[in-house]
Design a protein around this motif. Structure first.
Motif, short mmCIF file in Angstrom:
data_model
loop_
_atom_site.label_atom_id
_atom_site.label_comp_id
_atom_site.label_asym_id
_atom_site.label_seq_id
_atom_site.Cartn_x
_atom_site.Cartn_y
_atom_site.Cartn_z
N ALA A 181 -13.88 7.21 13.21
CA ALA A 181 -15.29 6.79 13.32
C ALA A 181 -15.75 6.14 12.02
O ALA A 181 -16.81 6.45 11.47
N ALA A 182 -14.92 5.23 11.50
CA ALA A 182 -15.17 4.60 10.20
C ALA A 182 -15.94 3.30 10.35
O ALA A 182 -16.01 2.71 11.43
N SER A 183 -16.52 2.86 9.24
CA SER A 183 -17.20 1.56 9.19
C SER A 183 -16.50 0.58 8.25
O SER A 183 -16.93 -0.56 8.12
N ALA A 184 -15.42 1.01 7.60
CA ALA A 184 -14.66 0.13 6.71
C ALA A 184 -13.24 0.67 6.58
O ALA A 184 -13.02 1.89 6.53
N VAL A 185 -12.27 -0.23 6.54
CA VAL A 185 -10.86 0.11 6.38
C VAL A 185 -10.23 -0.93 5.45
O VAL A 185 -10.49 -2.12 5.59
N ARG A 186 -9.41 -0.43 4.54
CA ARG A 186 -8.69 -1.32 3.62
C ARG A 186 -7.20 -1.03 3.75
O ARG A 186 -6.75 0.11 3.58
N VAL A 187 -6.42 -2.07 4.05
CA VAL A 187 -4.97 -1.98 4.18
C VAL A 187 -4.35 -2.73 3.00
O VAL A 187 -4.64 -3.91 2.81
N THR A 188 -3.51 -2.06 2.24
CA THR A 188 -2.88 -2.66 1.07
C THR A 188 -1.37 -2.54 1.17
O THR A 188 -0.85 -1.45 1.45
N LEU A 189 -0.66 -3.65 0.93
CA LEU A 189 0.79 -3.67 0.88
C LEU A 189 1.21 -4.20 -0.49
O LEU A 189 0.75 -5.27 -0.91
N SER A 190 2.06 -3.45 -1.17
CA SER A 190 2.50 -3.83 -2.51
C SER A 190 4.01 -3.71 -2.60
O SER A 190 4.59 -2.72 -2.13
N THR A 191 4.64 -4.71 -3.21
CA THR A 191 6.09 -4.72 -3.39
C THR A 191 6.47 -4.56 -4.86
O THR A 191 7.60 -4.87 -5.24
N ALA A 192 5.55 -4.06 -5.68
CA ALA A 192 5.83 -3.93 -7.11
C ALA A 192 6.92 -2.90 -7.37
O ALA A 192 7.77 -3.09 -8.26
#
Length: 585
Positions: A507-518
């Motif tokens: 029941a969220a109003s914001a989502v952040r998806v992060t992909l990192s190859t460091a």
């Protein structure tokens, strides 16, 4: 006159009067019988016409029971459809009993007791009181009282399709021989009507399967990837078979069987797409290349492991039928079409299998054709790029190189220092331009693997934007193209499952998806929703954890700062080849 003669004349007169009375009585009785016969024929005609007018099989069965009750004045009626093996009733259509009464009675009869008499001996049966018959099995609780009984088989081309059961003659009387004859006539017409309805249903079903095949082929050939067509494939199979779950599992590049699309109909369970299906049972199903229908019951069989695993994965109880149909095309492995029904009813799976098998074969062929089309498009793109690279190298680069050499040879001839400096700068610029063009030529010979992954991730983001009510934020740090194809597939599965969990539970109003190859591959999905238990053991998360552990990584689910949930998936860098140290001279 002689007294004897008078007595004889009187006797003859009385006899003639009696004969005339009997004759008139007989004529009246025959008239009543003829009138009654006309009424019965009219009732039979009234019962037959609506039955023949119905095109759909369920409506035909319901109309037959109602017409039979009206024809012989029965309070209760039922039509029992025989199972494919003819040993029990697979369907029971009733009249005269309300929905509440059916719910209180419980499971419908399967053909034991008096109802089973017509299964063993398909002839009409009349009883004064079915409760006193030696074969009576008794009535379940909350069942209405039923005494008088009349039953008749329904035949279709000399084969028994089902039986008509009527009870409780109006007025408390017994059913008569005339009632039996009328019901037999109606049963004959009912067999023709049922046969026509079944032919209509089969024709309509073939049209629906043909339309689904055309829609699937068009979707596969037009889509840029397989996700949407596979979801369409599962949905159409679920709709046309009436199954509780329909799923598509495909073999990946490593030969592993992976669930790619699942359709649950109206069932609210976790989406297990992306789950690996491993074990010898699954290998046997792929190698068999033939449809397999698993019906529970009988002794334990290790070959039932895939059916048990699939039903558990999809949230279904084990007491149900499960079908596995190969998506076979050519000699290679393509995948499986999985269909599971909610219960062990044989009629649905048995009727569906002849339609599902050719549909799966065409789906497999269309899938391979779509892949071949994408491969041809990629080859054509590479060939086009190669031609452009040759033209640039043979024409542009060589002309620039010749111009640079000409300017470089003119530098010593220039006497003014400013002219020499500008000529040298021009030569340097030409060298730099040549280097950039050569880098561009090298880039034309390769297809950027980042592009395909980003397109898939963007499509996943767009897909879940509708259910979330907003567009999730996607951040990519580093080059995804350096990961390898199997790891890129894992990344797509993690992002899809993470967004699916947010859509279903946060029941969220914001989502952040992060992909990192460091440092290998790190994926985080953080939302500002209501949060979730870190101990949640959903099937999708369990599978993601298995994927991470298989690569020496980890998965964690914990509360996010400021509220919400943070899903973190980490895989360390793959070990590279060791290089010996070289001392500088």
């Amino acid at each position: 006159m002689d007294r004897g003669l008078l007595d004889d004349a009187s006797s003859h007169a009385r006899a003639d009067a009696l004969d005339l009375t009997d004759l008139l009585t007989e004529i009246a009785a025959r008239g009543d019988a003829a009138h009654q016969t006309r009424e019965q024929l009219g009732s039979l005609l009234d019962a037959v016409l609506p039955v023949r007018a119905e095109p759909q099989l369920p409506e035909v069965l319901g109309r037959i029971v109602r017409s039979a009750c009206e024809l012989v004045h029965a309070r209760y009626g039922a039509l029992g459809v025989l199972s494919p093996d003819g040993r029990q009733l697979s369907q029971f259509v009733t009249h005269g009993i309300s929905d509440e009464e059916r719910r209180r009675i419980g499971e419908p009869p399967r053909g034991r007791g008096v109802l089973g008499l017509l299964l063993r001996d398909a002839r009409p049966l009349r009883l004064h009181d079915l409760r006193t018959h030696p074969a009576s099995y008794g009535m379940p609780p909350h069942h209405p009282v039923m005494r008088s009984f009349l039953g008749a088989p329904i035949r279709i081309r000399d084969a028994v399709y089902g039986n008509l059961y009527l009870t409780e003659k109006e007025g408390g009387d017994d059913f008569t021989a005339q009632d039996e004859s009328l019901l037999g006539a109606l049963a004959t017409v009912a067999g023709v009507a049922i046969d026509n309805a079944r032919l209509y249903d089969r024709s309509r079903t073939r049209q629906l399967w043909a339309a689904a095949t055309s829609e699937l082929v068009q979707s596969l050939l037009e889509a840029e990837d397989e996700d949407l067509p596979l979801a369409l494939l599962a949905a159409r199979v679920g709709e046309l078979t009436g199954a509780a779950v329909a799923a598509v599992a495909l073999c990946d590049d490593a030969g592993s069987l992976v669930l790619r699309a699942v359709s649950f109909g109206d069932r609210a369970v976790e989406d297990p797409s992306g789950v690996l299906l491993t074990g010898p049972g699954w290998e046997e199903l792929l190698d068999a290349r033939q449809p397999v229908l698993h019906v529970p019951g009988g002794p334990p069989d290790p070959r039932a492991q895939p059916a048990e695993e699939a039903r558990s994965l999809c949230g279904l109880d084990p007491d149900g039928s499960t079908a596995f149909v190969p998506l076979a095309a050519g000699r290679g492995r393509v995948g499986l079409l999985l269909t599971a029904w909610a219960d062990a009813e044989e009629a649905g799976p048995t009727d569906a299998m002849p339609q599902v098998a050719p549909f799966a074969l065409q789906a497999g062929a269309a899938l391979l054709a779509a892949r071949a089309q994408r491969d041809r498009a990629r080859v054509a793109l590479l060939e086009d790029r190669d031609r452009i690279a040759r033209d640039m190298h043979d024409n542009v680069v060589q002309r620039l190189f010749a111009t640079g050499l000409s300017l470089q040879s003119a530098v010593p001839l220039a006497r003014h220092p400013v002219v020499r400096e500008r000529l040298g700068d021009a030569v340097d610029e030409l060298d730099a331009a040549i280097r950039e063009i050569r880098e561009a030529i090298f880039g034309l010979h390769t297809v950027d693997p980042d592009l395909g992954v980003l397109v898939v991730l963007d499509r996943i983001i767009e897909t879940y934007a509708g259910s979330l009510g907003f567009t999730p934020e996607l951040v990519v740090e580093g080059r995804l193209g350096t990961l390898g194809e199997s790891l890129r597939a894992d990344a797509v599965a993690v992002v899809r499952e993470g967004l699916a969990n947010v859509a279903r539970h946060a029941a969220a109003s914001a989502v952040r998806v992060t992909l990192s190859t460091a440092h290998g591959l790190d994926i985080t999905v953080v939302d500002n929703g209501v949060g979730t238990s870190p101990d949640a053991a959903r099937s999708g998360l369990v599978n993601l954890r298995k994927r991470a552990l298989a690569r020496g990584g980890s998965l964690s689910l914990r509360p996010a700062e400021g509220g919400g949930t943070l899903l973190s998936w980490h895989v360390p860098p793959a070990p590279g080849p060791t290089r010996p140290n070289r001392a500088r001279s």
